[in-house]
Design an enzyme around this catalytic site. Structure first.
Site, short mmCIF file in Angstrom:
data_model
loop_
_atom_site.label_atom_id
_atom_site.label_comp_id
_atom_site.label_asym_id
_atom_site.label_seq_id
_atom_site.Cartn_x
_atom_site.Cartn_y
_atom_site.Cartn_z
N CYS A 42 0.84 -1.21 0.00
CA CYS A 42 0.00 0.00 0.00
C CYS A 42 0.87 1.24 0.00
O CYS A 42 1.77 1.40 0.83
CB CYS A 42 -0.97 -0.07 1.18
SG CYS A 42 -0.97 1.32 2.30
N CYS A 45 1.20 3.30 3.08
CA CYS A 45 2.00 2.65 4.12
C CYS A 45 3.49 2.85 3.83
O CYS A 45 4.27 3.10 4.74
CB CYS A 45 1.71 1.16 4.21
SG CYS A 45 -0.02 0.78 4.49
#
Ligand code: FAD
Length: 527
Positions: A42, A45
């Site tokens: 992600c 992230c």
């Protein structure tokens, strides 16, 4: 595409959890936990990982109270556990209270929004203060402010420790942050008081908040002036007070006793920690030449090269007194004139020792630690002098960029660092230390492109070592391992960016050049 790259590594100052270790970590834990459930693919992230890593380092000292961890939901072994915890979005942040025995999904904080380090610290403090008594981590000190009358009674008594009182406005978090910074430290108790009782403030001479008021063990007290009122500066200053130290770690740590115990000096010599002492550098050279390298009977191959290079660097850069400079010159000339591919170390020792007979060329033949004195046998001494020696050499190289002209090191910005690397690798008696140093060198020494960067590289790696060794058995209470230089030594070196401590490297460089520059070397206690 191959497997996603892990965002966190075991070197990060946080717990890397998975489906097996997570329940074990949370179950009945004496500390609270704050976890990031992330996914390594992600984008958010990935972007947020550096901040989370900085946060974990920033609150590492709070560990007995709250631990920081991560779990990668993109790793298939964790799929079920992420489902069980109801993780739908990445990253998700969850608090878990201490002493949790039943399964819980934890408490979300703010719908997955990514926050800066300072905000997360404050969210942690709010969480701790709102936790019910039965789930308060036992290591968590009181975070509530004390009354001015309590401050007065603290001032009235002598204690075996310092007490620091942070005066602040009700909405400030600094006091609580500093209190938590010291949960693993002894020798100092931190309290906070509010700025509401103006009369009490006036009595103590406090004109602005936040301010740090310090009560010494002997009962004297006063305001800490000259410090910018920032959490990280208060903390580093307080950590540098003599007698304040991190509690000894329970896991065994390396000790760094030299290969042979140093002769201890009987009486304590007063010294100024902001000064350099020639006695330390010369004692270090004596120990290195006559004890440490002398354990090698024959120098050959890479060892011989490492030794020759080291002597070249010393001869060109060591800011020694004339009798020592001449000894290094003699040694250098002799080594250069030796076409041998191996040299018995006794021959070198002969030269170092016999030259003492000839007037005007000699090196002290005993150790006399001053700025490197240990408060107990086996502490400080030689390894301290070795750090100081190499810092001095990197600074001298930066101050005299032409000093290595006509040597094999001409134009080489890493000359001192590489020479140090080889010395440590082949000769430094503490083998674990050598291993640690080599891995730092391997990681980033090659990135050093200028003489200034070499000075800063060694400084930052030394701080990394200090951080690792805080609280270790080799730490001397009188010289705690802290980020160096401390704010009292160099206020301009320190600052904060978005609430996180930040070094001003330009200022650090100016400071290092002055501190390790030859003009500052004191001859006090030198033979
Ligand atoms: P030291 O860390 O030796 O520092 C000496 C002096 O240098 C300080 O008093 C201060 O004046 C100054 N100083 C402090 N920090 C900095 C900085 N960042 N930049 C410039 N100057 C600074 N011990 C272990 O237990 N494990 C290890 O892995 C380990 N690795 C080591 C690797 C090397 C290369 C060396 C030389 C030593 C290592 N040691 C290790 C020993 C340890 O670092 C200390 O030298 C020892 O514990 C003595 O500590 P000290 O309090 O005298 O301060």
């Amino acid at each position: 595409p191959g497997a996603p790259k892990e965002l966190y590594s075991p070197q990060d100052p946080l717990a890397l959890l998975d489906s097996r270790s997570l329940p074990r970590a949370l179950n009945n834990s004496a500390s609270a936990w704050l976890l990031e459930f992330y996914s390594s693919w992600c984008g958010h992230c990935v972007q947020y990982a550096p901040t989370w890593r900085v946060l974990a380092g920033d609150v590492k000292d709070w560990e007995p109270v709250i631990k920081i961890g991560v779990l990668d939901c993109a790793n298939e072994v964790n799929t079920d556990v992420c489902k069980q915890y109801g993780i739908q979005y990445y990253p998700s942040f969850r608090f878990f209270k201490a002493f949790t025995k039943e399964f819980t999904q934890g408490e979300n904080y703010k719908s997955g929004a990514e926050h800066d380090v300072q905000t997360v610290r404050q969210v942690i403090i709010d969480f701790l203060q709102n936790s019910p008594a039965e789930s308060k981590p036992p290591a968590c000190p009181s975070l509530a402010p004390i009354e001015s009358s309590q401050v007065e009674s603290l001032i009235a008594v002598k204690e075996s420790h310092y007490t620091a009182v942070i005066y602040e406005s009700p909405d400030s978090y600094i006091g609580r942050e500093v209190i938590l910074d010291f949960v693993q430290y002894e020798g100092l108790v931190v309290k906070r008081a509010l700025d509401t009782d103006k009369e009490a403030l006036q009595k103590l001479g406090i004109v602005s908040v936040p301010s740090c008021y310090l009560i010494y063990p002997n009962g004297t007290h006063g305001l800490i002036n000259n410090l910018e009122p920032l959490r990280s500066l208060f903390s580093s200053h307080l950590k540098s007070l003599p007698g304040v130290r991190k509690k000894t770690l329970s896991r065994p740590e390396l000790t760094t006793k030299p290969t042979k115990p140093d002769k201890m000096t009987e009486t304590w010599k007063e010294f100024d920690k902001s000064k350099m002492y020639m006695a330390d550098l010369e004692s270090g050279l004596h120990y290195l030449l006559r004890v440490e390298v002398a354990t090698h009977q024959m120098l050959k191959g890479d060892e011989l090269k490492a030794f020759k290079d080291f002597i070249t660097i010393l001869y060109k850069l060591f800011p020694g007194r004339p009798h020592v400079a001449r000894l290094l010159e003699t040694l250098q000339d002799w080594l250069v004139s030796m076409p041998l591919d191996k040299i018995p170390y006794d021959a070198i020792l002969d030269l170092v020792n016999n030259k003492m007979q000839i007037s005007g060329i000699y090196l002290t033949s005993h150790v006399q630690w001053v700025g490197c004195q240990g408060s107990e046998p086996g502490l400080r001494g030689y390894p301290c002098s070795l750090w100081k020696l190499f810092h001095t050499l990197t600074v001298q190289a930066a101050l005299q960029p032409n000093a290595l002209t006509n040597t094999a090191f001409e134009g080489n910005s890493q000359a001192v660092l590489q020479t140090m690397r080889q010395y440590i690798k082949h000769f430094f008696g503490c083998r674990e230390c050598a291993g640690h140093f080599e891995s730092m060198a391997k990681e980033s020494m090659d990135d050093v492109k200028t003489l200034k960067e070499a000075v800063l590289w060694l400084w930052s790696k030394h701080n990394k070592v200090n951080k690792r060794l805080a609280g270790a058995a080799s730490e001397d209470v009188k010289s705690p391992k802290v980020d160096w230089p401390t704010p009292d030594m160099c206020p301009a070196c320190h600052g904060e960016v978005k609430g996180v401590h930040n070094w001003n490297e330009e200022e650090v460089l100016v400071f290092l050049k002055k501190h390790y520059g030859s003009k500052d070397i004191s001859l006090l206690y030198s033979d």
